[in-house]
Structure formats: structure tokens, C-alpha cells
Design a protein around this motif. Structure first.
Motif, PDB file in Angstrom:
ATOM      1  N   THR A  78       0.832  -1.201   0.000  1.00 52.54           N
ATOM      2  CA  THR A  78       0.000   0.000   0.000  1.00 52.54           C
ATOM      3  C   THR A  78       0.866   1.249   0.000  1.00 52.54           C
ATOM      4  O   THR A  78       0.663   2.165  -0.807  1.00 52.54           O
ATOM      5  N   VAL A  79       1.860   1.279   0.887  1.00 53.74           N
ATOM      6  CA  VAL A  79       2.717   2.460   0.992  1.00 53.74           C
ATOM      7  C   VAL A  79       3.521   2.661  -0.294  1.00 53.74           C
ATOM      8  O   VAL A  79       3.507   3.737  -0.906  1.00 53.74           O
ATOM      9  N   LEU A  80       4.188   1.576  -0.730  1.00 58.49           N
ATOM     10  CA  LEU A  80       5.042   1.690  -1.926  1.00 58.49           C
ATOM     11  C   LEU A  80       4.229   2.096  -3.160  1.00 58.49           C
ATOM     12  O   LEU A  80       4.590   3.037  -3.874  1.00 58.49           O
ATOM     13  N   ALA A  81       3.126   1.367  -3.405  1.00 54.95           N
ATOM     14  CA  ALA A  81       2.360   1.610  -4.629  1.00 54.95           C
ATOM     15  C   ALA A  81       1.774   3.014  -4.624  1.00 54.95           C
ATOM     16  O   ALA A  81       1.755   3.687  -5.658  1.00 54.95           O
ATOM     17  N   THR A  82       1.295   3.478  -3.464  1.00 61.76           N
ATOM     18  CA  THR A  82       0.680   4.800  -3.418  1.00 61.76           C
ATOM     19  C   THR A  82       1.709   5.895  -3.670  1.00 61.76           C
ATOM     20  O   THR A  82       1.476   6.823  -4.456  1.00 61.76           O
ATOM     21  N   LEU A  83       2.869   5.795  -3.012  1.00 63.12           N
ATOM     22  CA  LEU A  83       3.899   6.818  -3.199  1.00 63.12           C
ATOM     23  C   LEU A  83       4.415   6.821  -4.632  1.00 63.12           C
ATOM     24  O   LEU A  83       4.415   7.844  -5.321  1.00 63.12           O
ATOM     25  N   ILE A  84       4.828   5.639  -5.095  1.00 60.81           N
ATOM     26  CA  ILE A  84       5.458   5.554  -6.410  1.00 60.81           C
ATOM     27  C   ILE A  84       4.440   5.828  -7.518  1.00 60.81           C
ATOM     28  O   ILE A  84       4.709   6.590  -8.454  1.00 60.81           O
ATOM     29  N   GLY A  85       3.256   5.218  -7.392  1.00 56.55           N
ATOM     30  CA  GLY A  85       2.233   5.393  -8.424  1.00 56.55           C
ATOM     31  C   GLY A  85       1.708   6.820  -8.453  1.00 56.55           C
ATOM     32  O   GLY A  85       1.483   7.385  -9.528  1.00 56.55           O
ATOM     33  N   GLY A  86       1.507   7.416  -7.284  1.00 56.80           N
ATOM     34  CA  GLY A  86       1.018   8.793  -7.222  1.00 56.80           C
ATOM     35  C   GLY A  86       1.988   9.750  -7.895  1.00 56.80           C
ATOM     36  O   GLY A  86       1.590  10.589  -8.711  1.00 56.80           O
ATOM     37  N   ALA A  87       3.287   9.608  -7.562  1.00 56.71           N
ATOM     38  CA  ALA A  87       4.302  10.473  -8.170  1.00 56.71           C
ATOM     39  C   ALA A  87       4.310  10.291  -9.683  1.00 56.71           C
ATOM     40  O   ALA A  87       4.363  11.267 -10.438  1.00 56.71           O
ATOM     41  N   ALA A  88       4.236   9.037 -10.120  1.00 54.55           N
ATOM     42  CA  ALA A  88       4.258   8.770 -11.559  1.00 54.55           C
ATOM     43  C   ALA A  88       3.046   9.392 -12.244  1.00 54.55           C
ATOM     44  O   ALA A  88       3.157   9.954 -13.331  1.00 54.55           O
ATOM     45  N   ILE A 136      10.317  -9.302   0.772  1.00 57.38           N
ATOM     46  CA  ILE A 136      10.542  -8.112  -0.051  1.00 57.38           C
ATOM     47  C   ILE A 136      10.222  -8.413  -1.516  1.00 57.38           C
ATOM     48  O   ILE A 136       9.572  -7.624  -2.204  1.00 57.38           O
ATOM     49  N   THR A 137      10.669  -9.591  -1.983  1.00 60.84           N
ATOM     50  CA  THR A 137      10.385  -9.978  -3.369  1.00 60.84           C
ATOM     51  C   THR A 137       8.894  -9.965  -3.626  1.00 60.84           C
ATOM     52  O   THR A 137       8.411  -9.404  -4.617  1.00 60.84           O
ATOM     53  N   LEU A 138       8.173 -10.609  -2.718  1.00 64.52           N
ATOM     54  CA  LEU A 138       6.723 -10.708  -2.893  1.00 64.52           C
ATOM     55  C   LEU A 138       6.080  -9.322  -2.841  1.00 64.52           C
ATOM     56  O   LEU A 138       5.218  -8.995  -3.668  1.00 64.52           O
ATOM     57  N   ALA A 139       6.533  -8.485  -1.888  1.00 65.04           N
ATOM     58  CA  ALA A 139       5.956  -7.149  -1.758  1.00 65.04           C
ATOM     59  C   ALA A 139       6.215  -6.336  -3.025  1.00 65.04           C
ATOM     60  O   ALA A 139       5.323  -5.639  -3.522  1.00 65.04           O
ATOM     61  N   LEU A 140       7.444  -6.423  -3.567  1.00 65.81           N
ATOM     62  CA  LEU A 140       7.748  -5.667  -4.782  1.00 65.81           C
ATOM     63  C   LEU A 140       6.886  -6.135  -5.946  1.00 65.81           C
ATOM     64  O   LEU A 140       6.369  -5.333  -6.722  1.00 65.81           O
ATOM     65  N   SER A 141       6.693  -7.459  -6.060  1.00 66.56           N
ATOM     66  CA  SER A 141       5.912  -7.962  -7.189  1.00 66.56           C
ATOM     67  C   SER A 141       4.442  -7.554  -7.045  1.00 66.56           C
ATOM     68  O   SER A 141       3.793  -7.211  -8.029  1.00 66.56           O
ATOM     69  N   HIS A 142       3.929  -7.573  -5.814  1.00 70.25           N
ATOM     70  CA  HIS A 142       2.556  -7.094  -5.609  1.00 70.25           C
ATOM     71  C   HIS A 142       2.457  -5.603  -5.928  1.00 70.25           C
ATOM     72  O   HIS A 142       1.458  -5.136  -6.462  1.00 70.25           O
ATOM     73  N   THR A 143       3.512  -4.856  -5.582  1.00 71.74           N
ATOM     74  CA  THR A 143       3.512  -3.422  -5.875  1.00 71.74           C
ATOM     75  C   THR A 143       3.396  -3.193  -7.382  1.00 71.74           C
ATOM     76  O   THR A 143       2.655  -2.319  -7.834  1.00 71.74           O
ATOM     77  N   ILE A 144       4.114  -4.010  -8.145  1.00 65.18           N
ATOM     78  CA  ILE A 144       4.067  -3.864  -9.610  1.00 65.18           C
ATOM     79  C   ILE A 144       2.630  -4.015 -10.121  1.00 65.18           C
ATOM     80  O   ILE A 144       2.160  -3.213 -10.926  1.00 65.18           O
ATOM     81  N   ILE A 145       1.911  -5.037  -9.646  1.00 61.90           N
ATOM     82  CA  ILE A 145       0.562  -5.225 -10.196  1.00 61.90           C
ATOM     83  C   ILE A 145      -0.446  -4.249  -9.595  1.00 61.90           C
ATOM     84  O   ILE A 145      -1.515  -4.041 -10.152  1.00 61.90           O
ATOM     85  N   ALA A 146      -0.104  -3.624  -8.453  1.00 60.12           N
ATOM     86  CA  ALA A 146      -1.017  -2.644  -7.863  1.00 60.12           C
ATOM     87  C   ALA A 146      -0.789  -1.252  -8.455  1.00 60.12           C
ATOM     88  O   ALA A 146      -1.698  -0.414  -8.467  1.00 60.12           O
ATOM     89  N   LEU A 147       0.429  -0.994  -8.960  1.00 56.86           N
ATOM     90  CA  LEU A 147       0.778   0.332  -9.488  1.00 56.86           C
ATOM     91  C   LEU A 147      -0.243   0.882 -10.491  1.00 56.86           C
ATOM     92  O   LEU A 147      -0.686   2.025 -10.347  1.00 56.86           O
ATOM     93  N   PRO A 148      -0.640   0.087 -11.510  1.00 69.56           N
ATOM     94  CA  PRO A 148      -1.556   0.639 -12.515  1.00 69.56           C
ATOM     95  C   PRO A 148      -2.841   1.179 -11.897  1.00 69.56           C
ATOM     96  O   PRO A 148      -3.379   2.183 -12.382  1.00 69.56           O
TER      97      PRO A 148
END
Lengths: 267, 273
Positions: A78-88, A136-148
Motif C-alpha cells: 500500500t505504501v510503496l504503490a501509493t507513493l510511487i504510483g502517485g508520483a508517476a 521483499i520480493t513478494l511485496a515488490l511484485s505485488h507493488t508492480i501489479i497494484a501500481l496501474p
């Protein structure tokens, strides 16, 4: 003269909607029904009422452990995707980069690629480059599919925002950081919030990546349920599943209260 | 710092993450699919495409995905139309009815179907009581079970894709058709259907892609005997394990999906996402 919609058609539409509701919601009600059953075995309609399967779940280390891992990973996502996706999304919305159309496509591309294909790639690449998979691997991969999802909800909100507000802040002497934090981010809040809820939900429910990227100590709740279903389902699986359904209901309620559900459903 | 640098800085973390955790893994998978003990090889593809067993799996995947997609479109289109035309209060309930299953884990929903479709489950019992099927009738571990489960899983995607398009159709077009003497069904067929077609096509592509690449529901409802391509990939990764062969199967799946997607993207152009 306009002929009115015939009555039989209205009746047919009503029956159709009821039947569809039944198909869509039946599995959820069945799971809840099984979870409150007395019986040793999975049975629907339930015979006898009891909460003992919930009790069993709450005293099972396997479920509690998996649930804790799921929550930790979902919060990270949630934190990663929101920060990174919002900025993008802000960068895409401003259209100042020469490749901003391409940028939008790149950020939405994880939506198009089937998760199973991505899951294999991630497993193979990660174990070759960085060794065994970790949370971390799993969290990053979930972040990728949540980003869009975050990018989309934020872009939708930005599209309705007033571009001159930032301009006004600039003429009043606000610097870049001030403009971002006092003008742009507040404008994005509804989109960011919706994106954050979706990101949490996606990660918490996700089964495919979690199945491929699992390890002896890395089992999320959906993976734990999947394993039980493959081998020895008992009503305690139904109890965990019902808890997950309840969480979804709460999430939908919150999204609707805060932002309006229909707005994002037809976006 | 100028505006462009600021935009770049905002997009940078996402780009880095995508390269490191999305594009490089896909690249790795592509490389692995053509790598053998001594250099580049196509043997994994040859093995798949020359074995009737795997060709059977491929055919079953395509066939089931088509059936699932068609059923979803047949239910999703009228449902989306009704959702778009009812009052706001009822619409909210219908949206909840579609989104609640969508946001519930696939594992949980499949479990519900396992209970309903099992030998002593409600649906086979009901069919037996009504005398429609014999004593030995079973639904679990059949293709029918996979279709039922997958339709429920994918119907929300189809409905929401079509809903997005239908809500943007100008309601006055329908009124015009009706005042010119069209019956409701005529205006539905000649006005709404053609205008909703982009949504139906987009929803169908989404359904087909998701259906062809899913394995959780097919595995649990169809059992290990009725394998689909994605299930075979999962097996090659976890049970055999034969990673290059799994990668080759994933490439075949991806190529098949692109084959379906590319004509559509060419047709609609890049203007809307």
C-alpha cells in the motif's frame, strides 16, 4: 407515438438481475454458511450453528502466521504503490516529458500481462540475481501489479483538477516542494486514497504471485487457503475465508463513504 | 531545476521499479525459454508443440476460454445496460453486487463453488432431485465446473468494461430512436448494441486473456486430470521442476494472447486506454 417498454420485458429484466446476483454472490454466502456450521464436515446448508471454527482459526498458528504475513506485505505494498504510483501519475499528467504517452503505457503495462507469466519471470529472475525469494520480493511484485490501479485513480482525479491552482501558487512565490505538497498532493488525495485501498486489497487477496514466490516461511493467507483446499478442506477454511470476505465488505463500505463507489466503477 | 527534471524525478522511482521488477524478469523468462544445456535452443517449444498431450492442453485452454468469454458477454452486456439505466440508488446496489465478488480473493470464491458443485453439494443434488440427471452425476472435476466457476470470477470484469462505455452513450440517441417509432428491443439492437460494441470487445479480450492465464480456479474445480495451460505451467515450475520448459509454455501463452490482442489494438488506435 412512443411505445412503452412491454411488461414482460421488465419482468424478464428483474428475473435476470436476480439470477445474476445469485450467480455472483452464491459462492460468498455458501462460504459464510459453511463457516458457522456445527458439522465436522463441509456442509451447505449448514446444520446447527456454532462459532467453533472461528475459535479454531484464532488458535491456529498456521492461519495466524499466514494472516500476519499477508497484512505486513499488504501494508508494504500500500505504501510503496501509493507513493510511487502517485508520483508517476503527476509526472504523466503534466505531459512535459517528450515520451509521456509512452510513460503512461509503461506504467499501465502490468495490467495487460497475465500475472502467471509475470510470476514465472519474477521467480526466475529474482532467484538468479538475488537468491531465494523473501517477503521483499513478494511485496515488490505485488507493488508492480497494484501500481496501474494507483496511477489510474490518481490520473482520473487529476483530470478533473484545476491546472491554474499550481500556476497561481507559482506566481505567489511558492517553490517546487511547496507547490507539490500544498497544491498538487491535496488535489490528488481522493485518487491516492482509492488507489491505496485497491493496492491493499490486491495484495491481500492475490494468490498467483504468492503461490509462485512462496517459501517455507513465506505463506500468505490465500496460499494457505489454497493448500487446504487442495488437500484437506474443513470448515475452518470457511471461517478464514469469511473473515476475508468481511474485510472486503468493510473496504468497499469505506471506499464508498469516502469517495463514492460508482465513480470508480465506471471510470 | 526545471519542470522537466521535476517530472522525471517524480516518475523515476516507478521506472526503476518497473525495470528491475517487471521488464527484467520478463526478459529473463524469454531468455530462459530458449536456453538449453549448450546454448540457444528451441527444443522446449518443439517438445510442447509436437506432443499431443500438450497440444490437447492448449486446445482445451482456448476452447474453455472462448466458452467462458461468450457466456460472460451474454450476461455482462444486458447487466451493464440495466446498471446504466436504473436509478442511482439501485445502481449503487448493483455496483456493490459486481464489485464485492471482484474484490474477494479468487481462492475464496472458488472454495464456494467447490462446496456447491461437490458430489453431495447443492447443485448436483438439486439436478438429481429434479430427475434431470442420473444417480452417478458429478460436476466437480469436469470442464463444466471450470466454466461455471470462471464465469463467476470474470463476469465483473466484463460488466465493468461494458458499463464504462454504456454510461457514455448519449441517452438522447435512444430517445430519438424511440420517438421515431422503434420498439424498445429495436432501439436496443440498432442503437445501444453498436455503440456498446467497443466495450463488449474490450471486455471480451480482457476475459479471454484472464481466462486463458488462470490456474487457481481450473486447478481446484477441474482437478489435476483436466489441465489447462496455466496449470501445466504451474506444474512445470513447482512439481517437475523444469523452469526452461515452464518459460517456453509461458511464452506460448503470451504469444497466443498477443495474437488476439494486437489486431484489436491496431483497430482501436492508441487514443484511448
Amino acid at each position: 407515438m412512443v411505445r412503452s417498454i412491454p411488461t414482460w420485458l421488465r419482468v424478464a429484466a428483474f428475473v435476470f438481475v436476480l439470477a445474476t446476483a445469485l450467480i455472483l454472490l452464491a459462492p460468498l454466502f455458501v462460504v459464510i454458511g459453511v463457516s458457522i456450521s456445527e458439522s465436522q464436515f463441509i456442509a451447505f446448508p449448514p446444520n446447527g450453528l456454532s462459532l467453533r471454527w472461528y475459535q479454531q482459526v484464532l488458535s491456529s498458528n498456521a492461519y495466524l502466521g499466514a494472516g500476519w504475513i499477508s497484512i505486513q506485505i499488504a501494508l508494504m505494498v500500500t505504501v510503496l504503490a501509493t507513493l510511487i504510483g502517485g508520483a508517476a501519475a503527476v509526472a504523466i499528467h503534466r505531459r512535459q516529458l517528450i515520451f509521456s504517452d509512452l510513460l503512461a503505457t509503461v506504467f499501465l503495462s502490468p495490467l495487460v500481462l497475465p500475472t502467471i507469466i509475470y510470476a514465472i519471470g519474477m521467480l526466475m529472475f529474482w532467484s538468479a540475481a538475488f537468491g531465494p525469494v523473501s517477503p521483499i520480493t513478494l511485496a515488490l511484485s505485488h507493488t508492480i501489479i497494484a501500481l496501474p490501479y494507483v496511477v489510474r485513480t490518481t490520473l482520473a482525479v487529476l483530470a478533473e483538477s484545476d491546472p491554474f491552482l499550481e500556476e497561481a501558487a507559482r506566481t505567489m512565490g511558492a517553490n517546487r516542494l511547496q507547490r507539490l505538497s500544498f497544491v498538487v498532493v491535496p488535489q490528488c488525495i481522493p485518487g491516492l486514497a482509492a488507489g491505496a485501498f485497491f493496492a491493499f486489497n490486491i495484495s491481500f487477496d492475490e494468490a498467483v504471485l504468492s503461490l509462485f514466490l512462496r517459501g517455507p516461511t513465506l505463506t500468505t493467507l490465500p496460499v494457505q487457503i489454497y493448500g487446504q483446499l487442495e488437500f484437506s478442506p474443513d470448515p475452518s477454511v470457511a471461517a478464514v475465508s469469511s473473515i476475508m470476505i468481511a474485510l472486503t465488505v468493510i473496504l468497499i463500505f469505506v471506499i464508498d463513504r469516502m469517495l463514492g463507489l460508482t465513480r470508480f466503477a465506471s471510470a | 531545476m526545471n519542470d522537466r527534471t521535476e517530472s522525471l524525478l517524480l516518475a523515476l522511482p516507478g521506472l526503476l521499479l518497473l525495470v528491475l521488477a517487471f521488464f527484467m524478469p520478463i526478459g529473463q523468462m524469454l531468455i530462459l525459454s530458449v536456453s538449453g544445456p549448450d546454448g540457444v535452443t528451441l527444443s522446449h517449444f518443439v517438445r510442447f508443440l509436437s506432443d499431443p498431450f500438450y497440444l490437447g492442453i492448449l486446445w482445451r485452454t482456448v476452447r474453455l476460454s472462448l466458452v467462458i468469454t461468450i457466456i460472460c458477454a451474454a450476461i455482462g452486456f444486458p447487466l451493464a445496460y440495466i446498471m446504466a439505466r436504473v436509478g442511482p440508488k439501485l445502481r449503487l446496489w448493483l455496483v456493490v453486487m459486481v464489485i464485492l465478488p471482484l474484490m474477494t480473493s479468487v481462492v475464496v470464491r472458488t472454495f464456494g463453488w467447490m462446496v456447491l458443485l461437490s458430489r453431495s453439494g447443492m447443485i448436483p443434488e438439486m439436478l438429481r432431485d429434479m430427475g434431470l440427471v442420473g444417480r452417478s452425476f458429478a460436476l466437480m472435476q469436469t470442464e463444466a465446473a471450470i466454466v461455471i466457476g470462471m464465469v463467476q470470477v470474470l463476469l465483473p470484469f466484463m460488466t465493468l468494461s461494458i458499463l464504462g462505455v454504456i454510461t457514455r452513450i448519449d441517452g438522447r440517441l435512444e430517445e430519438a430512436a424511440r420517438t421515431m417509432g422503434c420498439s424498445f428491443l429495436q432501439s436496443f439492437r440498432t442503437v445501444v448494441l453498436p455503440l456498446a460494441l467497443p466495450g463488449i470487445v474490450a471486455g471480451s479480450l480482457l476475459c479471454f486473456t484472464l481466462s486463458a492465464s488462470s490456474f487457481v480456479t481450473p486447478n481446484l474445480l477441474g482437478g489435476t486430470r483436466i489441465q489447462v495451460l496455466a496449470a501445466s505451467i504451474y506444474k512445470s515450475v513447482t512439481q517437475t521442476p523444469d523452469w526452461p520448459f515452464a518459460a517456453a509454455q509461458a511464452v506460448i501463452l503470451f504469444a497466443g494472447i498477443l495474437l488476439v490482442l494486437v489486431p484489436y489494438i491496431k483497430m482501436t488506435g492508441p487514443k484511448d486506454g
